[in-house]
Design an enzyme around this catalytic site. Sequence first.
Site, PDB file in Angstrom:
ATOM      1  N   PRO A 105       0.839  -1.202   0.000  1.00  0.00           N
ATOM      2  CA  PRO A 105       0.000   0.000   0.000  1.00  0.00           C
ATOM      3  C   PRO A 105       0.878   1.258   0.000  1.00  0.00           C
ATOM      4  CG  PRO A 105      -0.628  -1.498   1.783  1.00  0.00           C
ATOM      5  CD  PRO A 105       0.612  -2.060   1.167  1.00  0.00           C
ATOM      6  N   GLY A 138       2.287   4.893   0.667  1.00  0.00           N
ATOM      7  CA  GLY A 138       2.265   5.964   1.670  1.00  0.00           C
ATOM      8  C   GLY A 138       1.715   5.550   3.022  1.00  0.00           C
ATOM      9  N   GLY A 140       3.696   3.744   5.408  1.00  0.00           N
ATOM     10  CA  GLY A 140       4.771   3.317   6.305  1.00  0.00           C
ATOM     11  C   GLY A 140       5.280   1.921   6.051  1.00  0.00           C
ATOM     12  N   LEU A 141       4.896   1.329   4.902  1.00  0.00           N
ATOM     13  CA  LEU A 141       5.389  -0.025   4.600  1.00  0.00           C
ATOM     14  C   LEU A 141       6.528  -0.011   3.582  1.00  0.00           C
ATOM     15  CD1 LEU A 141       2.149  -2.233   4.568  1.00  0.00           C
ATOM     16  CD2 LEU A 141       3.733  -1.796   6.428  1.00  0.00           C
ATOM     17  N   GLY A 142       7.057   1.166   3.309  1.00  0.00           N
ATOM     18  CA  GLY A 142       8.262   1.251   2.481  1.00  0.00           C
ATOM     19  C   GLY A 142       8.013   1.119   0.985  1.00  0.00           C
ATOM     20  N   SER A 143       6.818   1.496   0.525  1.00  0.00           N
ATOM     21  CA  SER A 143       6.515   1.297  -0.899  1.00  0.00           C
ATOM     22  C   SER A 143       7.510   2.041  -1.806  1.00  0.00           C
ATOM     23  CB  SER A 143       5.085   1.706  -1.226  1.00  0.00           C
ATOM     24  OG  SER A 143       4.909   3.069  -0.939  1.00  0.00           O
ATOM     25  N   ALA A 186      10.675   3.031  -1.224  1.00  0.00           N
ATOM     26  CA  ALA A 186      12.020   2.424  -1.214  1.00  0.00           C
ATOM     27  C   ALA A 186      12.005   1.074  -1.931  1.00  0.00           C
ATOM     28  CB  ALA A 186      12.506   2.261   0.219  1.00  0.00           C
ATOM     29  N   ASP A 190      14.638   2.819   5.913  1.00  0.00           N
ATOM     30  CA  ASP A 190      13.800   2.142   4.913  1.00  0.00           C
ATOM     31  C   ASP A 190      14.661   1.550   3.793  1.00  0.00           C
ATOM     32  OD1 ASP A 190      11.735   3.187   6.402  1.00  0.00           O
ATOM     33  OD2 ASP A 190      10.568   3.839   4.667  1.00  0.00           O
TER      34      ASP A 190
HETATM   35  O1  PMV Z   1       8.587   5.935   5.821  1.00  0.00           O
HETATM   36  P1  PMV Z   1       7.979   5.669   7.147  1.00  0.00           P
HETATM   37  O2  PMV Z   1       6.604   6.172   7.295  1.00  0.00           O
HETATM   38  O3  PMV Z   1       8.205   4.273   7.610  1.00  0.00           O
HETATM   39  O4  PMV Z   1       8.765   6.586   8.234  1.00  0.00           O
HETATM   40  C1  PMV Z   1      10.110   6.395   8.435  1.00  0.00           C
HETATM   41  C2  PMV Z   1      10.414   6.392   9.868  1.00  0.00           C
HETATM   42  C3  PMV Z   1      10.773   7.712  10.500  1.00  0.00           C
HETATM   43  O5  PMV Z   1      11.608   7.357  11.600  1.00  0.00           O
HETATM   44  C4  PMV Z   1       9.519   8.423  11.013  1.00  0.00           C
HETATM   45  C5  PMV Z   1      11.526   8.654   9.579  1.00  0.00           C
HETATM   46  C6  PMV Z   1      12.928   8.194   9.227  1.00  0.00           C
HETATM   47  O6  PMV Z   1      13.507   8.798   8.310  1.00  0.00           O
HETATM   48  O7  PMV Z   1      13.461   7.275   9.853  1.00  0.00           O
END
Ligand code: PMV
Length: 314
Positions: free
Chosen positions: A99, A101, A103-106, A108, A150
């Site tokens: 999914p 945006g 936080g699952l690293g889509s 990267a 990530d």
């Molecule tokens: O990309 P996300 O939503 O997993 O956020 C990364 C994690 C944070 O610690 C909030 C930001 C970072 O650069 O490490």
Amino acid sequence: MKDYRATAPGKVILFGEHAVVYHQPAIAVPVTTVQAKVDLQATGENSGLRIIAPDLGRDYRLAEAEADDALALIIRLTLARFQQVESLQATLIVTSTIPLGRGLGSGAAISTAVVRALAQFYGQQITPAAISDLVYEVEKLYHGTPSGIDNTVIAYEQPVYFIRQQPIERLPVGRAFILVVGDTGQVSPTHKAVGHVRRQWQADPQRFESLFAEAGRIAATARTIIEQGGPGATLGALMNDNQAVLAAMGVSSPELDRLIEAARQAGAWGAKLSGAGWGGNMIALVEPETAPAVSDALLKAGATGCIITEVAPS
Ligand code: PMV
């Protein structure tokens, strides 16, 4: 014409998000049940590289891409690394079950799969470290000041104990454990949440530095438990402690709180948000037998999707 295919997994942060930006340790693991895929087909035509991303409704040429286009950036960086000056005559198709945006690293994962596909295309060997460095450049587009966690966990495809700007440490996993990942359905605005924490830290450095240090201590303790294959209940309690720290930083949300509470009520050992917060996904640590009940409880509490995934011993 030959086809070159590459994939990359999603990821979750188990411990230490946000504090990791401030050089505290964090733990992340790849999630292979979701994947980004890149299919690169050479074309005989002399019309450059066509980029197709059906999930995003996009179909365009590299030559026409905007300067802040993430796909174009990772392609250009990779071509430069491989010293390919001739224009690439091919079609690159990007799909993903991660999914976007949340936080699952889509982002990267897509970038990693692009680099891997181009490496195959040009018959080049590229190390995880080199992939991670390239992907980090693109992460800056989304995050501003990404910690690098990530790109590292996804490029290496291994659990990591990560400290910003330090050599990567792989995290051996003593015993398998199961995570249920619940999606709030809301986009997690990484850039905004990271900015919010920064402003609060600037306003009250003492309080925030102690929150960051507390998150760091939790991650360091969790590392030992994961390595030794220690009790799930202890690891779960650390997840709950980390969630309390994240809530104190102001990055949880009513939707995340509801899912986290539902998972705990359904028998999870512990639960917390994962990633930047303010939406995105939460994770729950469960016994194998409890996973279906926790997943049902999350869906009943409003999760738009649930993934059950195992972190395998390594
Ligand atoms: O990309 P996300 O939503 O997993 O956020 C990364 C994690 C944070 O610690 C909030 C930001 C970072 O650069 O490490």
